[in-house]
Design a protein around this motif. Structure first.
Motif, short mmCIF file in Angstrom:
data_model
loop_
_atom_site.label_atom_id
_atom_site.label_comp_id
_atom_site.label_asym_id
_atom_site.label_seq_id
_atom_site.Cartn_x
_atom_site.Cartn_y
_atom_site.Cartn_z
N LEU A 7 0.83 -1.20 0.00
CA LEU A 7 0.00 0.00 0.00
C LEU A 7 0.87 1.26 0.00
CD1 LEU A 7 -2.87 -1.03 2.43
CD2 LEU A 7 -2.99 -0.79 -0.06
N ILE A 8 1.98 1.23 0.70
CA ILE A 8 2.91 2.37 0.69
C ILE A 8 3.50 2.54 -0.71
CG2 ILE A 8 5.14 3.21 1.54
CD1 ILE A 8 4.38 1.90 4.26
N LYS A 9 3.94 1.44 -1.32
CA LYS A 9 4.49 1.52 -2.69
C LYS A 9 3.44 2.06 -3.66
CE LYS A 9 7.62 -2.33 -2.08
NZ LYS A 9 7.76 -3.77 -2.32
N TYR A 10 2.20 1.57 -3.51
CA TYR A 10 1.13 2.03 -4.39
C TYR A 10 0.92 3.54 -4.21
CZ TYR A 10 -3.26 2.32 -6.88
OH TYR A 10 -4.23 2.67 -7.78
N HIS A 11 0.86 3.97 -2.95
CA HIS A 11 0.66 5.39 -2.67
C HIS A 11 1.78 6.24 -3.27
CE1 HIS A 11 0.70 9.20 -0.57
NE2 HIS A 11 -0.58 9.01 -0.32
N ASP A 12 3.02 5.78 -3.14
CA ASP A 12 4.16 6.58 -3.58
C ASP A 12 4.41 6.54 -5.08
OD1 ASP A 12 4.58 7.43 -1.01
OD2 ASP A 12 6.31 6.14 -0.63
N ASN A 13 3.72 5.68 -5.80
CA ASN A 13 3.87 5.62 -7.25
C ASN A 13 3.29 6.91 -7.84
OD1 ASN A 13 3.46 5.20 -10.04
ND2 ASN A 13 3.18 3.00 -9.75
N PRO A 14 4.10 7.71 -8.53
CA PRO A 14 3.62 8.99 -9.05
C PRO A 14 2.51 8.86 -10.09
CG PRO A 14 5.83 8.52 -9.86
CD PRO A 14 5.49 7.45 -8.87
N ASN A 15 2.31 7.66 -10.65
CA ASN A 15 1.24 7.45 -11.63
C ASN A 15 -0.13 7.31 -10.98
OD1 ASN A 15 3.05 7.46 -13.83
ND2 ASN A 15 3.57 5.33 -13.41
N GLN A 29 -6.39 1.06 -8.45
CA GLN A 29 -6.50 0.51 -9.80
C GLN A 29 -5.75 -0.81 -10.00
OE1 GLN A 29 -8.52 1.95 -12.23
NE2 GLN A 29 -9.16 3.12 -10.44
N ASP A 30 -4.81 -1.13 -9.13
CA ASP A 30 -4.05 -2.37 -9.26
C ASP A 30 -4.96 -3.55 -8.87
OD1 ASP A 30 -2.43 -4.62 -8.01
OD2 ASP A 30 -0.81 -3.42 -8.89
N PRO A 31 -5.24 -4.49 -9.78
CA PRO A 31 -6.19 -5.56 -9.49
C PRO A 31 -5.76 -6.45 -8.32
CG PRO A 31 -5.62 -5.57 -11.83
CD PRO A 31 -4.76 -4.54 -11.16
N GLU A 32 -4.47 -6.71 -8.19
CA GLU A 32 -3.97 -7.55 -7.10
C GLU A 32 -4.19 -6.87 -5.75
OE1 GLU A 32 -2.12 -10.31 -4.61
OE2 GLU A 32 -2.88 -10.58 -6.65
N ILE A 33 -3.82 -5.60 -5.66
CA ILE A 33 -3.99 -4.87 -4.39
C ILE A 33 -5.48 -4.68 -4.11
CG2 ILE A 33 -3.58 -2.68 -3.21
CD1 ILE A 33 -0.84 -2.60 -4.57
N ALA A 34 -6.28 -4.37 -5.12
CA ALA A 34 -7.72 -4.19 -4.92
C ALA A 34 -8.34 -5.47 -4.37
CB ALA A 34 -8.39 -3.78 -6.23
N SER A 35 -7.91 -6.62 -4.89
CA SER A 35 -8.42 -7.90 -4.40
C SER A 35 -8.06 -8.11 -2.93
CB SER A 35 -7.86 -9.04 -5.26
OG SER A 35 -8.25 -10.28 -4.75
N GLU A 41 -17.79 3.63 5.61
CA GLU A 41 -18.33 4.86 5.02
C GLU A 41 -17.32 5.43 4.03
OE1 GLU A 41 -18.87 9.29 4.92
OE2 GLU A 41 -17.25 8.23 5.89
N HIS A 42 -16.04 5.38 4.41
CA HIS A 42 -14.98 5.87 3.53
C HIS A 42 -13.65 5.36 4.08
CE1 HIS A 42 -13.23 8.49 0.51
NE2 HIS A 42 -12.29 8.73 1.39
N TRP A 43 -12.63 5.25 3.20
CA TRP A 43 -11.29 4.90 3.66
C TRP A 43 -10.26 5.43 2.69
CZ3 TRP A 43 -10.01 -0.99 3.22
CH2 TRP A 43 -10.61 -1.56 2.13
N ASP A 44 -9.11 5.81 3.26
CA ASP A 44 -8.03 6.42 2.49
C ASP A 44 -6.68 5.85 2.92
OD1 ASP A 44 -9.27 8.41 0.84
OD2 ASP A 44 -9.51 9.71 2.59
N ILE A 45 -5.78 5.73 1.94
CA ILE A 45 -4.37 5.47 2.20
C ILE A 45 -3.74 6.85 2.31
CG2 ILE A 45 -2.26 4.38 1.36
CD1 ILE A 45 -4.21 2.76 -0.57
N VAL A 46 -3.12 7.16 3.45
CA VAL A 46 -2.68 8.53 3.73
C VAL A 46 -1.18 8.58 4.03
CG1 VAL A 46 -3.05 10.57 5.17
CG2 VAL A 46 -4.95 9.02 4.71
N HIS A 47 -0.53 9.57 3.47
CA HIS A 47 0.89 9.83 3.73
C HIS A 47 1.01 11.10 4.56
CE1 HIS A 47 4.92 11.47 2.12
NE2 HIS A 47 5.15 10.71 3.16
#
Length: 183
Positions: free
Chosen positions: A17-25, A47-53, A79-85
Motif C-alpha cells: 500500500l505504501i508503494k502504491y501510494h508513492d507511485n507517481p502514476n 487501480q491495481d487488481p492484485e492490491i484491490a483484491s 463509510e470511507h477509507w483512504d491510504i494517507v501519507h
C-alpha cells in the motif's frame, strides 16, 4: 472505548500500500482539507487488481472486527477509507471525525467509528492521542486502532514519513460511498 489490535494487517500488504501510494502514476485526492490534499488515495479507487483484491478481503476482515468490538451495533459498514501519507512536520490537533469542519461544508454525521491502521513504523512522533482519555497509541506497523468518531483525538507531530489506512464506519447503509467497487 479505544481498541488496539496489534498485527491486524499483514506487513506485506502494508508495504504494498505504501508503494502504491508513492507511485507517481497513482492520482492522489484533491481535497479542501489543508492536511490531506494530494496526500490521500481512496482505497476504493485503487487501480491495481492484485492490491484491490487484497483490499476486498481486508474490507471484510476490518468490518468484522469493528462489528465484534462494537457488538451493540446491528451492522457497521465502511463509510470511507483512504491510504494517507503524513510528511515530516505534519500533525493534527485534537478533533472529532463526525463534526463540521471550517475548511468545507462536509456533513460527516454518518461517521460513527474511526479506525487507523498503521502501515509503517520505525519513525519518531505520529502518535494518535486522545486528550479526554489521557491515552496515546504508539504507531506499530500492522496495528489497528478503532474508536467512536465523536471521541476527541489528534496526531502528534511526525518526524519522518508516516503512512496509515484511515477508515470510517457508519451504521447507515445509505451513507456508504467509499467501499470497494466490485467488477
Amino acid at each position: 472505548m479505544i481498541y488496539e489490535v496489534p498485527n491486524f494487517i499483514d506487513g506485506e500488504l502494508c508495504d504494498d500500500l505504501i508503494k502504491y501510494h508513492d507511485n507517481p502514476n497513482n492520482v492522489k485526492r484533491k481535497m479542501e482539507h489543508p492536511i490531506f490534499n494530494n496526500r490521500a488515495i481512496c482505497a476504493s479507487e485503487v487501480q491495481d487488481p492484485e492490491i484491490a483484491s487484497r483490499l476486498r478481503v481486508f474490507e471484510h476482515k476490518v468490518t468484522q472486527i469493528a462489528s465484534k468490538l462494537f457488538y451493540k451495533e446491528p451492522f457497521l459498514f465502511i463509510e470511507h477509507w483512504d491510504i494517507v501519507h503524513w510528511e515530516p512536520g505534519m500533525s493534527m490537533e485534537a478533533h472529532v471525525d463526525n463534526g463540521k469542519f471550517t475548511y468545507d461544508d462536509s456533513n460527516l454525521s454518518n461517521r460513527h467509528y474511526t479506525a487507523v491502521c498503521y502501515l509503517n513504523d520505525g519513525y519518531d512522533g505520529g502518535e494518535t492521542f486522545f486528550p479526554t482519555e489521557q491515552k496515546v497509541c504508539i504507531p506499530k506497523k500492522g496495528k489497528f486502532v478503532v474508536f467512536p468518531s465523536d471521541l476527541q483525538h489528534g496526531v502528534k507531530e511526525v518526524f519522518d514519513h508516516r503512512y496509515t489506512l484511515a477508515i470510517w464506519f457508519t451504521r447507515n447503509e445509505n451513507a456508504i460511498h467509499g467501499g470497494i467497487q466490485y467488477a
